[in-house]
Scaffold this motif. Sequence first.
Motif, PDB file in Angstrom:
ATOM      1  N   ARG A 121      31.955  42.427  37.797  1.00  0.00           N
ATOM      2  CA  ARG A 121      32.149  43.345  36.671  1.00  0.00           C
ATOM      3  C   ARG A 121      31.665  44.757  36.979  1.00  0.00           C
ATOM      4  NH1 ARG A 121      27.456  40.821  32.853  1.00  0.00           N
ATOM      5  NH2 ARG A 121      25.859  41.037  34.422  1.00  0.00           N
ATOM      6  N   LEU A 122      30.882  44.910  38.042  1.00  0.00           N
ATOM      7  CA  LEU A 122      30.388  46.235  38.419  1.00  0.00           C
ATOM      8  C   LEU A 122      31.411  47.033  39.227  1.00  0.00           C
ATOM      9  CD1 LEU A 122      26.763  45.231  39.452  1.00  0.00           C
ATOM     10  CD2 LEU A 122      27.557  46.153  37.265  1.00  0.00           C
ATOM     11  N   ILE A 123      32.455  46.362  39.711  1.00  0.00           N
ATOM     12  CA  ILE A 123      33.511  47.022  40.478  1.00  0.00           C
ATOM     13  C   ILE A 123      34.667  47.305  39.522  1.00  0.00           C
ATOM     14  CG2 ILE A 123      35.080  46.824  42.444  1.00  0.00           C
ATOM     15  CD1 ILE A 123      33.070  44.741  43.582  1.00  0.00           C
ATOM     16  N   PRO A 124      34.993  48.561  39.279  1.00  0.00           N
ATOM     17  CA  PRO A 124      35.992  48.890  38.255  1.00  0.00           C
ATOM     18  C   PRO A 124      37.359  48.213  38.448  1.00  0.00           C
ATOM     19  CG  PRO A 124      34.840  50.866  38.935  1.00  0.00           C
ATOM     20  CD  PRO A 124      34.398  49.769  39.849  1.00  0.00           C
ATOM     21  N   LYS A 125      37.843  48.113  39.664  1.00  0.00           N
ATOM     22  CA  LYS A 125      39.159  47.500  39.891  1.00  0.00           C
ATOM     23  C   LYS A 125      39.149  45.993  39.665  1.00  0.00           C
ATOM     24  CE  LYS A 125      41.115  50.810  43.101  1.00  0.00           C
ATOM     25  NZ  LYS A 125      41.767  51.005  44.393  1.00  0.00           N
ATOM     26  N   LEU A 126      38.003  45.378  39.764  1.00  0.00           N
ATOM     27  CA  LEU A 126      37.908  43.925  39.608  1.00  0.00           C
ATOM     28  C   LEU A 126      37.364  43.508  38.251  1.00  0.00           C
ATOM     29  CD1 LEU A 126      36.571  42.983  43.147  1.00  0.00           C
ATOM     30  CD2 LEU A 126      38.926  42.951  42.321  1.00  0.00           C
ATOM     31  N   ASP A 127      37.170  44.454  37.349  1.00  0.00           N
ATOM     32  CA  ASP A 127      36.620  44.160  36.028  1.00  0.00           C
ATOM     33  C   ASP A 127      37.742  43.806  35.051  1.00  0.00           C
ATOM     34  OD1 ASP A 127      34.761  43.837  34.055  1.00  0.00           O
ATOM     35  OD2 ASP A 127      34.705  45.965  33.532  1.00  0.00           O
ATOM     36  N   ARG A 128      38.384  42.665  35.315  1.00  0.00           N
ATOM     37  CA  ARG A 128      39.468  42.172  34.468  1.00  0.00           C
ATOM     38  C   ARG A 128      39.189  40.712  34.100  1.00  0.00           C
ATOM     39  NH1 ARG A 128      41.400  46.170  37.084  1.00  0.00           N
ATOM     40  NH2 ARG A 128      43.241  47.372  36.670  1.00  0.00           N
ATOM     41  N   PRO A 129      39.529  40.299  32.895  1.00  0.00           N
ATOM     42  CA  PRO A 129      39.230  38.922  32.474  1.00  0.00           C
ATOM     43  C   PRO A 129      39.889  37.860  33.360  1.00  0.00           C
ATOM     44  CG  PRO A 129      39.762  40.254  30.569  1.00  0.00           C
ATOM     45  CD  PRO A 129      40.038  41.099  31.772  1.00  0.00           C
ATOM     46  N   PHE A 130      41.127  38.103  33.814  1.00  0.00           N
ATOM     47  CA  PHE A 130      41.809  37.105  34.635  1.00  0.00           C
ATOM     48  C   PHE A 130      41.090  36.925  35.972  1.00  0.00           C
ATOM     49  CE2 PHE A 130      44.940  35.921  37.879  1.00  0.00           C
ATOM     50  CZ  PHE A 130      45.351  34.706  37.357  1.00  0.00           C
ATOM     51  N   ILE A 131      40.714  38.009  36.612  1.00  0.00           N
ATOM     52  CA  ILE A 131      40.009  37.927  37.900  1.00  0.00           C
ATOM     53  C   ILE A 131      38.666  37.237  37.713  1.00  0.00           C
ATOM     54  CG2 ILE A 131      38.916  39.313  39.714  1.00  0.00           C
ATOM     55  CD1 ILE A 131      41.220  41.299  39.379  1.00  0.00           C
ATOM     56  N   PHE A 132      37.987  37.545  36.632  1.00  0.00           N
ATOM     57  CA  PHE A 132      36.702  36.913  36.340  1.00  0.00           C
ATOM     58  C   PHE A 132      36.871  35.411  36.146  1.00  0.00           C
ATOM     59  CE2 PHE A 132      33.286  35.736  33.336  1.00  0.00           C
ATOM     60  CZ  PHE A 132      32.197  36.073  34.113  1.00  0.00           C
ATOM     61  N   SER A 133      37.927  35.009  35.438  1.00  0.00           N
ATOM     62  CA  SER A 133      38.158  33.588  35.184  1.00  0.00           C
ATOM     63  C   SER A 133      38.491  32.833  36.464  1.00  0.00           C
ATOM     64  CB  SER A 133      39.290  33.413  34.171  1.00  0.00           C
ATOM     65  OG  SER A 133      38.933  33.993  32.948  1.00  0.00           O
ATOM     66  N   VAL A 134      39.337  33.420  37.298  1.00  0.00           N
ATOM     67  CA  VAL A 134      39.696  32.764  38.559  1.00  0.00           C
ATOM     68  C   VAL A 134      38.473  32.663  39.470  1.00  0.00           C
ATOM     69  CG1 VAL A 134      41.072  33.028  40.665  1.00  0.00           C
ATOM     70  CG2 VAL A 134      42.123  33.406  38.439  1.00  0.00           C
ATOM     71  N   ALA A 135      37.693  33.717  39.533  1.00  0.00           N
ATOM     72  CA  ALA A 135      36.478  33.698  40.353  1.00  0.00           C
ATOM     73  C   ALA A 135      35.480  32.664  39.821  1.00  0.00           C
ATOM     74  CB  ALA A 135      35.842  35.078  40.394  1.00  0.00           C
ATOM     75  N   SER A 136      35.437  32.476  38.520  1.00  0.00           N
ATOM     76  CA  SER A 136      34.554  31.469  37.930  1.00  0.00           C
ATOM     77  C   SER A 136      34.965  30.063  38.356  1.00  0.00           C
ATOM     78  CB  SER A 136      34.569  31.548  36.409  1.00  0.00           C
ATOM     79  OG  SER A 136      34.084  32.789  35.989  1.00  0.00           O
ATOM     80  N   VAL A 137      36.256  29.815  38.403  1.00  0.00           N
ATOM     81  CA  VAL A 137      36.749  28.502  38.839  1.00  0.00           C
ATOM     82  C   VAL A 137      36.413  28.284  40.305  1.00  0.00           C
ATOM     83  CG1 VAL A 137      38.833  27.132  39.224  1.00  0.00           C
ATOM     84  CG2 VAL A 137      38.547  28.383  37.095  1.00  0.00           C
ATOM     85  N   VAL A 138      36.540  29.305  41.121  1.00  0.00           N
ATOM     86  CA  VAL A 138      36.192  29.201  42.540  1.00  0.00           C
ATOM     87  C   VAL A 138      34.691  28.939  42.703  1.00  0.00           C
ATOM     88  CG1 VAL A 138      36.112  30.470  44.726  1.00  0.00           C
ATOM     89  CG2 VAL A 138      38.145  30.576  43.303  1.00  0.00           C
ATOM     90  N   ALA A 139      33.878  29.622  41.917  1.00  0.00           N
ATOM     91  CA  ALA A 139      32.428  29.397  41.971  1.00  0.00           C
ATOM     92  C   ALA A 139      32.081  27.976  41.530  1.00  0.00           C
ATOM     93  CB  ALA A 139      31.699  30.419  41.105  1.00  0.00           C
ATOM     94  N   PHE A 140      32.799  27.474  40.538  1.00  0.00           N
ATOM     95  CA  PHE A 140      32.553  26.096  40.099  1.00  0.00           C
ATOM     96  C   PHE A 140      32.929  25.111  41.203  1.00  0.00           C
ATOM     97  CE2 PHE A 140      33.861  22.158  37.887  1.00  0.00           C
ATOM     98  CZ  PHE A 140      32.617  21.827  37.371  1.00  0.00           C
ATOM     99  N   ALA A 141      33.917  25.454  42.010  1.00  0.00           N
ATOM    100  CA  ALA A 141      34.285  24.594  43.144  1.00  0.00           C
ATOM    101  C   ALA A 141      33.110  24.468  44.115  1.00  0.00           C
ATOM    102  CB  ALA A 141      35.516  25.147  43.846  1.00  0.00           C
ATOM    103  N   SER A 142      32.294  25.513  44.243  1.00  0.00           N
ATOM    104  CA  SER A 142      31.121  25.407  45.110  1.00  0.00           C
ATOM    105  C   SER A 142      30.094  24.424  44.518  1.00  0.00           C
ATOM    106  CB  SER A 142      30.484  26.765  45.351  1.00  0.00           C
ATOM    107  OG  SER A 142      29.807  27.232  44.208  1.00  0.00           O
ATOM    108  N   ILE A 143      30.034  24.344  43.199  1.00  0.00           N
ATOM    109  CA  ILE A 143      29.159  23.357  42.559  1.00  0.00           C
ATOM    110  C   ILE A 143      29.673  21.956  42.835  1.00  0.00           C
ATOM    111  CG2 ILE A 143      28.332  22.474  40.329  1.00  0.00           C
ATOM    112  CD1 ILE A 143      26.937  25.002  41.158  1.00  0.00           C
ATOM    113  N   LEU A 144      30.970  21.767  42.769  1.00  0.00           N
ATOM    114  CA  LEU A 144      31.533  20.455  43.080  1.00  0.00           C
ATOM    115  C   LEU A 144      31.254  20.074  44.534  1.00  0.00           C
ATOM    116  CD1 LEU A 144      34.977  20.593  41.240  1.00  0.00           C
ATOM    117  CD2 LEU A 144      32.871  19.499  40.498  1.00  0.00           C
ATOM    118  N   MET A 145      31.275  21.042  45.416  1.00  0.00           N
ATOM    119  CA  MET A 145      30.980  20.768  46.815  1.00  0.00           C
ATOM    120  C   MET A 145      29.499  20.406  46.994  1.00  0.00           C
ATOM    121  SD  MET A 145      32.507  20.552  49.583  1.00  0.00           S
ATOM    122  CE  MET A 145      32.057  20.285  51.264  1.00  0.00           C
ATOM    123  N   THR A 146      28.642  21.001  46.183  1.00  0.00           N
ATOM    124  CA  THR A 146      27.215  20.686  46.277  1.00  0.00           C
ATOM    125  C   THR A 146      26.964  19.252  45.880  1.00  0.00           C
ATOM    126  OG1 THR A 146      26.649  22.952  45.712  1.00  0.00           O
ATOM    127  CG2 THR A 146      24.926  21.348  45.448  1.00  0.00           C
TER     128      THR A 146
END
Length: 83
Positions: free
Chosen positions: A58-83
Amino acid sequence: ITAINEAALILGISMLVVGNFIGGVWANESWGRYWGWDPKETWAYVSIIAYAIVLHLRLIPKLDRPFIFSVASVVAFASILMT
């Protein structure tokens, strides 16, 4: 939904950091070392980094969009599944 997602990520990364710290203390008491680069410990660290990256998007102006945030959240959750 994005605000709820962000709040959940903040709570999640807080719990990951505290859990990782307490796990290190427990490992030192049990095995005499804080960190051993086991797969579980390594993926816990990767999960912390993944959540931190998502929360800092959210600190990067070009990446501060809800869709990008949501997709990145799913990718981060995949790291939890890997853990």
